[in-house]
Write an enzyme that holds these catalytic residues in place. Structure first.
Site, PDB file in Angstrom:
ATOM      1  N   HIS A 145       1.925   8.467   2.249  1.00 54.31           N
ATOM      2  CA  HIS A 145       1.716   9.093   0.938  1.00 54.31           C
ATOM      3  C   HIS A 145       0.229   9.405   0.733  1.00 54.31           C
ATOM      4  O   HIS A 145      -0.134  10.521   0.349  1.00 54.31           O
ATOM      5  CB  HIS A 145       2.237   8.153  -0.153  1.00 54.31           C
ATOM      6  CG  HIS A 145       2.011   8.626  -1.548  1.00 54.31           C
ATOM      7  ND1 HIS A 145       3.038   8.909  -2.428  1.00 54.31           N
ATOM      8  CD2 HIS A 145       0.851   8.893  -2.234  1.00 54.31           C
ATOM      9  CE1 HIS A 145       2.519   9.323  -3.585  1.00 54.31           C
ATOM     10  NE2 HIS A 145       1.197   9.319  -3.494  1.00 54.31           N
ATOM     11  N   HIS A 149      -2.197  13.264   0.797  1.00 57.40           N
ATOM     12  CA  HIS A 149      -3.129  13.806  -0.204  1.00 57.40           C
ATOM     13  C   HIS A 149      -4.299  14.540   0.459  1.00 57.40           C
ATOM     14  O   HIS A 149      -4.861  15.469  -0.119  1.00 57.40           O
ATOM     15  CB  HIS A 149      -3.699  12.676  -1.078  1.00 57.40           C
ATOM     16  CG  HIS A 149      -2.815  12.272  -2.215  1.00 57.40           C
ATOM     17  ND1 HIS A 149      -2.473  13.123  -3.241  1.00 57.40           N
ATOM     18  CD2 HIS A 149      -2.208  11.092  -2.497  1.00 57.40           C
ATOM     19  CE1 HIS A 149      -1.690  12.491  -4.096  1.00 57.40           C
ATOM     20  NE2 HIS A 149      -1.506  11.250  -3.682  1.00 57.40           N
TER      21      HIS A 149
HETATM   22 NI    NI Z   1      -0.404   9.860  -4.803  1.00 60.78          NI
END
Ligand code: NI
Length: 184
Positions: A145, A149
């Site tokens: 995750h 980004h």
């Molecule tokens: Ni996040």
């Protein structure tokens, strides 16, 4: 230290590919890390990537069960904060597992996201030390995750079924399944 403003979905900084950190041990990087730690704690997250605080650099922080760092039992209640600079993540198997995720840049929502169950990651920490590790389960999910980004990817873009994209306040859960603490 300072609490930084968190960019939300739609801000251009979250859509662009972040740049490598030239010197992981530079004073301004250490300051950024300290500010990110304070920001993450204030927001109640378990992970934070530099683009989320409007800094387009390849740097993430996250918290994982301390025992997971020794590839031991991930049920350990002690959490350990990890800094990862210029990270690389590779799947260790093709196996995917769906699990709830939230994101400080996508507030008040949760969604079920398929992620690799086993990954290998490496990068530098704030002291310039090479971090190299295999991760699985929650640990692997958080790393994927956060590193997404850095490539302009938010978790809804990884969802295979958008029917599980929910406002937390509208969710009805079994008592054993509480996704509210998985915000990163
Ligand atoms: Ni996040």
């Amino acid at each position: 230290m300072a609490i930084l403003k968190i960019a939300r979905m739609g801000h251009p900084v979250l859509k662009t590919r972040a740049k490598p950190v030239a010197n992981p041990t530079a004073p301004e990087i250490r300051k950024l890390i300290n500010d990110m730690r304070e920001t993450m704690a204030d927001a109640g997250g378990v992970g934070l990537a530099a683009p989320q605080v409007h800094v387009p650099l390849r740097l993430v922080i996250f918290e994982v069960p301390a025992a997971a760092l020794d590839e031991g039992d991930e049920d350990d209640s002690e959490f350990f904060s990890q800094v990862l600079i210029n990270p690389k993540v590779e799947p260790r198997s093709d196996e995917l597992e769906s699990g709830w995720e939230g994101c400080l840049s996508v507030p008040e929502l949760r969604g079920a996201v398929p992620r690799y169950t086993h990954v290998h990651y490496e990068g530098s920490d704030e002291n310039g030390t090479l971090i190299e590790r295999d991760a699985q389960g929650f640990h692997a999910r958080v790393v994927q995750h956060e590193c997404d980004h850095l490539d302009g990817i938010l978790y809804p873009m990884r969802m295979s079924d958008l029917t599980s994209l929910h406002y937390i306040s509208e969710m009805r859960f079994n008592s054993t399944e509480d996704p509210s603490n998985e915000t990163s």
